[in-house]
Design a protein around this motif. Sequence first.
Motif, PDB file in Angstrom:
ATOM      1  N   SER A 155     -16.924   2.334  11.546  1.00  0.00           N
ATOM      2  CA  SER A 155     -16.545   2.197  10.139  1.00  0.00           C
ATOM      3  C   SER A 155     -16.581   3.572   9.484  1.00  0.00           C
ATOM      4  CB  SER A 155     -17.473   1.229   9.409  1.00  0.00           C
ATOM      5  OG  SER A 155     -18.773   1.756   9.318  1.00  0.00           O
ATOM      6  N   HIS A 156     -15.889   3.684   8.361  1.00  0.00           N
ATOM      7  CA  HIS A 156     -15.778   4.954   7.653  1.00  0.00           C
ATOM      8  C   HIS A 156     -15.802   4.691   6.149  1.00  0.00           C
ATOM      9  CE1 HIS A 156     -14.382   6.503  11.517  1.00  0.00           C
ATOM     10  NE2 HIS A 156     -13.518   5.520  11.535  1.00  0.00           N
ATOM     11  N   TRP A 157     -16.240   5.679   5.392  1.00  0.00           N
ATOM     12  CA  TRP A 157     -16.162   5.654   3.937  1.00  0.00           C
ATOM     13  C   TRP A 157     -15.135   6.691   3.511  1.00  0.00           C
ATOM     14  CZ3 TRP A 157     -18.334   2.556   0.329  1.00  0.00           C
ATOM     15  CH2 TRP A 157     -19.405   1.728   0.727  1.00  0.00           C
ATOM     16  N   PHE A 158     -14.208   6.277   2.680  1.00  0.00           N
ATOM     17  CA  PHE A 158     -13.195   7.182   2.144  1.00  0.00           C
ATOM     18  C   PHE A 158     -13.337   7.262   0.635  1.00  0.00           C
ATOM     19  CE2 PHE A 158     -11.299   5.731   6.111  1.00  0.00           C
ATOM     20  CZ  PHE A 158     -10.831   6.912   6.655  1.00  0.00           C
ATOM     21  N   LEU A 159     -13.064   8.430   0.100  1.00  0.00           N
ATOM     22  CA  LEU A 159     -13.064   8.660  -1.341  1.00  0.00           C
ATOM     23  C   LEU A 159     -11.633   8.952  -1.762  1.00  0.00           C
ATOM     24  CD1 LEU A 159     -14.866   9.014  -3.874  1.00  0.00           C
ATOM     25  CD2 LEU A 159     -14.932  11.446  -3.342  1.00  0.00           C
ATOM     26  N   LEU A 160     -11.165   8.223  -2.768  1.00  0.00           N
ATOM     27  CA  LEU A 160      -9.791   8.375  -3.243  1.00  0.00           C
ATOM     28  C   LEU A 160      -9.793   8.616  -4.741  1.00  0.00           C
ATOM     29  CD1 LEU A 160      -9.832   5.633  -1.126  1.00  0.00           C
ATOM     30  CD2 LEU A 160      -7.451   6.281  -1.166  1.00  0.00           C
ATOM     31  N   ALA A 161      -8.714   9.183  -5.222  1.00  0.00           N
ATOM     32  CA  ALA A 161      -8.516   9.394  -6.657  1.00  0.00           C
ATOM     33  C   ALA A 161      -7.038   9.186  -6.957  1.00  0.00           C
ATOM     34  CB  ALA A 161      -8.954  10.801  -7.071  1.00  0.00           C
ATOM     35  N   ALA A 162      -6.758   8.751  -8.165  1.00  0.00           N
ATOM     36  CA  ALA A 162      -5.372   8.528  -8.562  1.00  0.00           C
ATOM     37  C   ALA A 162      -4.698   9.860  -8.886  1.00  0.00           C
ATOM     38  CB  ALA A 162      -5.315   7.605  -9.766  1.00  0.00           C
ATOM     39  N   ASP A 163      -3.436   9.998  -8.478  1.00  0.00           N
ATOM     40  CA  ASP A 163      -2.672  11.198  -8.828  1.00  0.00           C
ATOM     41  C   ASP A 163      -2.028  10.991 -10.201  1.00  0.00           C
ATOM     42  OD1 ASP A 163      -0.561   9.469  -8.341  1.00  0.00           O
ATOM     43  OD2 ASP A 163       0.264  10.604  -6.670  1.00  0.00           O
ATOM     44  N   GLU A 164      -1.166  11.916 -10.609  1.00  0.00           N
ATOM     45  CA  GLU A 164      -0.543  11.852 -11.929  1.00  0.00           C
ATOM     46  C   GLU A 164       0.283  10.579 -12.108  1.00  0.00           C
ATOM     47  OE1 GLU A 164       0.107  14.574  -9.819  1.00  0.00           O
ATOM     48  OE2 GLU A 164      -1.586  15.698 -10.622  1.00  0.00           O
ATOM     49  N   ALA A 165       0.863  10.082 -11.027  1.00  0.00           N
ATOM     50  CA  ALA A 165       1.693   8.873 -11.086  1.00  0.00           C
ATOM     51  C   ALA A 165       0.866   7.598 -11.006  1.00  0.00           C
ATOM     52  CB  ALA A 165       2.722   8.903  -9.957  1.00  0.00           C
ATOM     53  N   GLY A 166      -0.444   7.741 -10.757  1.00  0.00           N
ATOM     54  CA  GLY A 166      -1.326   6.577 -10.673  1.00  0.00           C
ATOM     55  C   GLY A 166      -1.539   6.053  -9.263  1.00  0.00           C
ATOM     56  N   LEU A 216      -3.123   6.000  -5.562  1.00  0.00           N
ATOM     57  CA  LEU A 216      -4.371   6.469  -4.972  1.00  0.00           C
ATOM     58  C   LEU A 216      -4.077   7.408  -3.814  1.00  0.00           C
ATOM     59  CD1 LEU A 216      -6.461   3.187  -4.943  1.00  0.00           C
ATOM     60  CD2 LEU A 216      -6.849   5.218  -6.337  1.00  0.00           C
ATOM     61  N   LYS A 217      -4.791   8.539  -3.797  1.00  0.00           N
ATOM     62  CA  LYS A 217      -4.637   9.546  -2.757  1.00  0.00           C
ATOM     63  C   LYS A 217      -6.005   9.847  -2.145  1.00  0.00           C
ATOM     64  CE  LYS A 217      -0.244  10.411  -3.458  1.00  0.00           C
ATOM     65  NZ  LYS A 217       0.786  10.342  -2.444  1.00  0.00           N
ATOM     66  N   LEU A 218      -6.025  10.171  -0.871  1.00  0.00           N
ATOM     67  CA  LEU A 218      -7.265  10.495  -0.176  1.00  0.00           C
ATOM     68  C   LEU A 218      -7.822  11.829  -0.659  1.00  0.00           C
ATOM     69  CD1 LEU A 218      -6.146   9.427   3.388  1.00  0.00           C
ATOM     70  CD2 LEU A 218      -7.987   8.367   2.051  1.00  0.00           C
ATOM     71  N   LEU A 219      -9.082  11.807  -1.028  1.00  0.00           N
ATOM     72  CA  LEU A 219      -9.750  13.001  -1.515  1.00  0.00           C
ATOM     73  C   LEU A 219     -10.759  13.531  -0.499  1.00  0.00           C
ATOM     74  CD1 LEU A 219      -9.762  14.702  -4.087  1.00  0.00           C
ATOM     75  CD2 LEU A 219     -11.557  13.255  -4.957  1.00  0.00           C
ATOM     76  N   GLY A 220     -11.360  12.628   0.252  1.00  0.00           N
ATOM     77  CA  GLY A 220     -12.356  13.053   1.236  1.00  0.00           C
ATOM     78  C   GLY A 220     -12.994  11.864   1.927  1.00  0.00           C
ATOM     79  N   VAL A 221     -14.007  12.159   2.736  1.00  0.00           N
ATOM     80  CA  VAL A 221     -14.781  11.125   3.423  1.00  0.00           C
ATOM     81  C   VAL A 221     -16.210  11.225   2.950  1.00  0.00           C
ATOM     82  CG1 VAL A 221     -13.296  11.118   5.459  1.00  0.00           C
ATOM     83  CG2 VAL A 221     -15.275  12.608   5.415  1.00  0.00           C
ATOM     84  N   GLN A 222     -16.942  10.142   3.122  1.00  0.00           N
ATOM     85  CA  GLN A 222     -18.354  10.135   2.772  1.00  0.00           C
ATOM     86  C   GLN A 222     -19.149   9.644   3.972  1.00  0.00           C
ATOM     87  OE1 GLN A 222     -18.325   7.821  -0.911  1.00  0.00           O
ATOM     88  NE2 GLN A 222     -18.866   9.721  -1.924  1.00  0.00           N
ATOM     89  N   TYR A 223     -20.394  10.070   4.041  1.00  0.00           N
ATOM     90  CA  TYR A 223     -21.261   9.680   5.151  1.00  0.00           C
ATOM     91  C   TYR A 223     -22.350   8.780   4.654  1.00  0.00           C
ATOM     92  CZ  TYR A 223     -18.887  13.397   7.591  1.00  0.00           C
ATOM     93  OH  TYR A 223     -17.940  14.178   8.177  1.00  0.00           O
TER      94      TYR A 223
END
Length: 134
Positions: free
Chosen positions: A114-125, A127-134
């Motif tokens: 399993s993995h944790w991913f961190l995403l954030a919305a771009d200007e258009a709304g 969701l884009k990948l920002l990084g991974v979390q442990y």
Amino acid sequence: MSNGKILIIGVVTAGLAVFGFVRGDGNDYAEHAAALDSEEVQQVETMLQRLQQSTNHLAEYLSADSNLMAQQQLLQRAQQLTEAIEVKVLQAEWSGDYFRVHVGSPSKANAFASHWFLLAADEAGALKLLGVQY
């Protein structure tokens, strides 16, 4: 009561008040669970299924704000996803402007991957990948 005990009681009370504020609704970065059938989770599952097919899709889903180290870690996770039998979001939550997802990706080599991913919305709304979390 001695001054030391009064001081300790005051510090504990202040600490509990701060902790309550940080974890409460008044904090923009307190975690807020997202339903697994929500639009955001569906968008992330589609993204991860495309990454499972090929890591060539990674550039399409990277946030412009992700740094080089995060991009390398995301590439490693995307390569691991290509080996997965299935990819499924297990948990999702908002923390301020950031969307965190816990993804199950069992493979022949590791049935509990399993993995944790961190995403954030771009200007258009989107969701884009920002990084991974442990």
